[in-house]
Scaffold this active site. Structure first.
Site, PDB file in Angstrom:
ATOM      1  N   ASP A 167       4.430 -60.705 -12.209  1.00  0.00           N
ATOM      2  CA  ASP A 167       5.431 -59.723 -12.620  1.00  0.00           C
ATOM      3  C   ASP A 167       6.817 -60.088 -12.088  1.00  0.00           C
ATOM      4  O   ASP A 167       6.936 -60.699 -11.020  1.00  0.00           O
ATOM      5  CB  ASP A 167       5.011 -58.336 -12.108  1.00  0.00           C
ATOM      6  CG  ASP A 167       5.780 -57.218 -12.783  1.00  0.00           C
ATOM      7  OD1 ASP A 167       6.259 -57.415 -13.923  1.00  0.00           O
ATOM      8  OD2 ASP A 167       5.904 -56.141 -12.170  1.00  0.00           O
ATOM      9  N   HIS A 197      10.444 -65.353 -18.970  1.00  0.00           N
ATOM     10  CA  HIS A 197       9.057 -65.676 -19.321  1.00  0.00           C
ATOM     11  C   HIS A 197       8.854 -67.194 -19.398  1.00  0.00           C
ATOM     12  O   HIS A 197       7.815 -67.714 -18.996  1.00  0.00           O
ATOM     13  CB  HIS A 197       8.675 -65.020 -20.655  1.00  0.00           C
ATOM     14  CG  HIS A 197       8.748 -63.517 -20.623  1.00  0.00           C
ATOM     15  ND1 HIS A 197       8.217 -62.784 -19.600  1.00  0.00           N
ATOM     16  CD2 HIS A 197       9.303 -62.615 -21.479  1.00  0.00           C
ATOM     17  CE1 HIS A 197       8.437 -61.485 -19.821  1.00  0.00           C
ATOM     18  NE2 HIS A 197       9.098 -61.358 -20.947  1.00  0.00           N
ATOM     19  N   LEU A 199     -10.899 -76.567 -11.771  1.00  0.00           N
ATOM     20  CA  LEU A 199     -10.437 -75.182 -11.609  1.00  0.00           C
ATOM     21  C   LEU A 199     -10.628 -74.443 -12.935  1.00  0.00           C
ATOM     22  O   LEU A 199     -10.334 -74.987 -13.996  1.00  0.00           O
ATOM     23  CB  LEU A 199      -8.944 -75.163 -11.243  1.00  0.00           C
ATOM     24  CG  LEU A 199      -8.319 -73.774 -11.132  1.00  0.00           C
ATOM     25  CD1 LEU A 199      -8.228 -73.333  -9.665  1.00  0.00           C
ATOM     26  CD2 LEU A 199      -6.923 -73.718 -11.743  1.00  0.00           C
TER      27      LEU A 199
HETATM   28  C1  IPE Z   1       1.816 -56.075 -15.764  1.00  0.00           C
HETATM   29  O1  IPE Z   1       3.199 -56.027 -15.675  1.00  0.00           O
HETATM   30  C2  IPE Z   1       1.385 -56.970 -16.885  1.00  0.00           C
HETATM   31  C3  IPE Z   1       1.643 -58.404 -16.717  1.00  0.00           C
HETATM   32  C4  IPE Z   1       2.163 -58.968 -15.671  1.00  0.00           C
HETATM   33  C5  IPE Z   1       1.248 -59.215 -17.820  1.00  0.00           C
HETATM   34  P1  IPE Z   1       4.056 -54.889 -16.372  1.00  0.00           P
HETATM   35  O2  IPE Z   1       5.471 -55.228 -16.115  1.00  0.00           O
HETATM   36  O3  IPE Z   1       3.659 -54.738 -17.792  1.00  0.00           O
HETATM   37  O4  IPE Z   1       3.616 -53.588 -15.569  1.00  0.00           O
HETATM   38  P2  IPE Z   1       4.318 -52.180 -15.438  1.00  0.00           P
HETATM   39  O5  IPE Z   1       4.696 -51.732 -16.814  1.00  0.00           O
HETATM   40  O6  IPE Z   1       5.528 -52.354 -14.576  1.00  0.00           O
HETATM   41  O7  IPE Z   1       3.308 -51.302 -14.790  1.00  0.00           O
HETATM   42  C1  IPE Z   2       5.839 -59.959 -16.352  1.00  0.00           C
HETATM   43  O1  IPE Z   2       7.203 -59.856 -16.163  1.00  0.00           O
HETATM   44  C2  IPE Z   2       5.472 -60.640 -17.638  1.00  0.00           C
HETATM   45  C3  IPE Z   2       4.894 -59.741 -18.652  1.00  0.00           C
HETATM   46  C4  IPE Z   2       4.599 -58.484 -18.464  1.00  0.00           C
HETATM   47  C5  IPE Z   2       4.629 -60.325 -19.942  1.00  0.00           C
HETATM   48  P1  IPE Z   2       8.017 -58.642 -16.749  1.00  0.00           P
HETATM   49  O2  IPE Z   2       8.496 -58.983 -18.117  1.00  0.00           O
HETATM   50  O3  IPE Z   2       7.239 -57.373 -16.663  1.00  0.00           O
HETATM   51  O4  IPE Z   2       9.243 -58.590 -15.758  1.00  0.00           O
HETATM   52  P2  IPE Z   2       9.950 -57.303 -15.168  1.00  0.00           P
HETATM   53  O5  IPE Z   2       8.889 -56.489 -14.461  1.00  0.00           O
HETATM   54  O6  IPE Z   2      10.549 -56.570 -16.329  1.00  0.00           O
HETATM   55  O7  IPE Z   2      10.973 -57.847 -14.222  1.00  0.00           O
HETATM   56 MG    MG Z   3       7.051 -55.967 -15.193  1.00  0.00          MG
END
Ligand code: IPE
Ligand code: IPE
Ligand code: MG
Length: 242
Positions: A17, A34, A128
């Site tokens: 995240d 991403h 892995l």
């Molecule tokens: C969790 O992150 C999903 C992934 C990392 C793929 P999110 O960014 O979607 O989670 P929330 O919405 O902050 O809970």
């Molecule tokens: C996690 O990073 C990746 C996915 C959920 C696909 P985020 O896109 O949620 O990044 P933040 O949390 O908005 O910084």
């Molecule tokens: Mg996020």
């Protein structure tokens, strides 16, 4: 500080995240975060192989991430397909066995085919196992396992349900890491997390380097996994850092 090999988690799961925030801080579009996230995943896979981790499970797209703006969702699909075609040879060389976990019917045929190809091409690799949770939700996983048992007319027990989870072949994670500072699971591996050690890092995923990974492994090595027992009942001190 090195961690004794027997204290390295066999199975690490990561909620990757913080990509969006990393990009915003740099005045870049979220999708740039991403893309950088893919680079960090490649490095992390290599680092896990070197440290003797056997299974790495990563959360790449949740059941709820469809709620994001359409261009971000399509961008994430595109990044997945491109990264797989670009990295497949290298992953094969590194001995990585790719597996995708999640609901596939809602994915486009192009995405589904690229997942299948990556799984087929890496099926014999043994260094892995890399499980990529894509269109995955912990609630979906429990429901699909229960539905499979119900359809087969089999009794639903803890053992039978666990055997039908999407992660049945690799077992539960020893350590779950979440980067990006949030302290929640966001529907990741709900059943499997019952006795996982949890580690939350403020580092945004695109900045998660080997030192950050080692920090998580070292924290794990100091934990005492009691599984409901008392300290005195546990055999030896297998989680002592050296
Ligand atoms: C969790 O992150 C999903 C992934 C990392 C793929 P999110 O960014 O979607 O989670 P929330 O919405 O902050 O809970
Ligand atoms: C996690 O990073 C990746 C996915 C959920 C696909 P985020 O896109 O949620 O990044 P933040 O949390 O908005 O910084
Ligand atoms: Mg996020």
């Amino acid at each position: 500080m090195a961690v004794a090999p027997e204290s390295v988690p066999r199975h690490i799961a990561i909620v990757m995240d913080g990509n969006g925030r990393w990009a915003s801080k740099r005045f870049l579009p979220r999708i740039a975060g991403h893309k950088q996230g893919v680079e960090v995943l490649k490095r992390t896979v290599r680092a896990c192989v070197l440290r003797g981790v056997q299974v790495l499970t990563v959360f790449a797209f949740s059941s709820e991430n469809w709620k994001r703006p359409a261009d971000e969702v399509s961008g994430l699909m595109e990044i997945l397909v491109v990264a797989l075609s670009r990295e497949l040879n290298q992953l094969k060389k590194e001995g990585v066995h790719l597996q995708f976990i999640g609901e596939r019917e809602s994915l486009s045929e192009r995405v589904r085919n690229s997942l299948l190809e990556a799984e087929r091409e890496t099926a014999d690799n043994r260094k892995l196992i890399l499980n990529v949770c894509f269109n995955y939700g912990g609630r979906w996983d429990v429901v699909q396992a229960a539905q499979a048992l119900a359809a087969a007319g089999l009794p639903i027990t803890e053992e039978s349900l666990a055997r039908n989870l999407a992660t049945a072949a690799v077992g539960d994670p020893d350590l779950i890491v979440r980067t990006g500072g949030e302290m929640r699971l966001s529907n990741f591996l709900l059943w499997q997390a019952a006795y996982s050690e949890l580690y939350f890092s403020h580092v945004l995923w695109p900045e998660f380097d080997d030192a950050a990974l080692d920090g998580a492994i070292q924290a794990y090595a100091t934990r005492e996994r009691r599984y409901g027992m008392t300290s005195q009942q546990l055999p030896g001190t297998s989680h002592t850092a050296t």
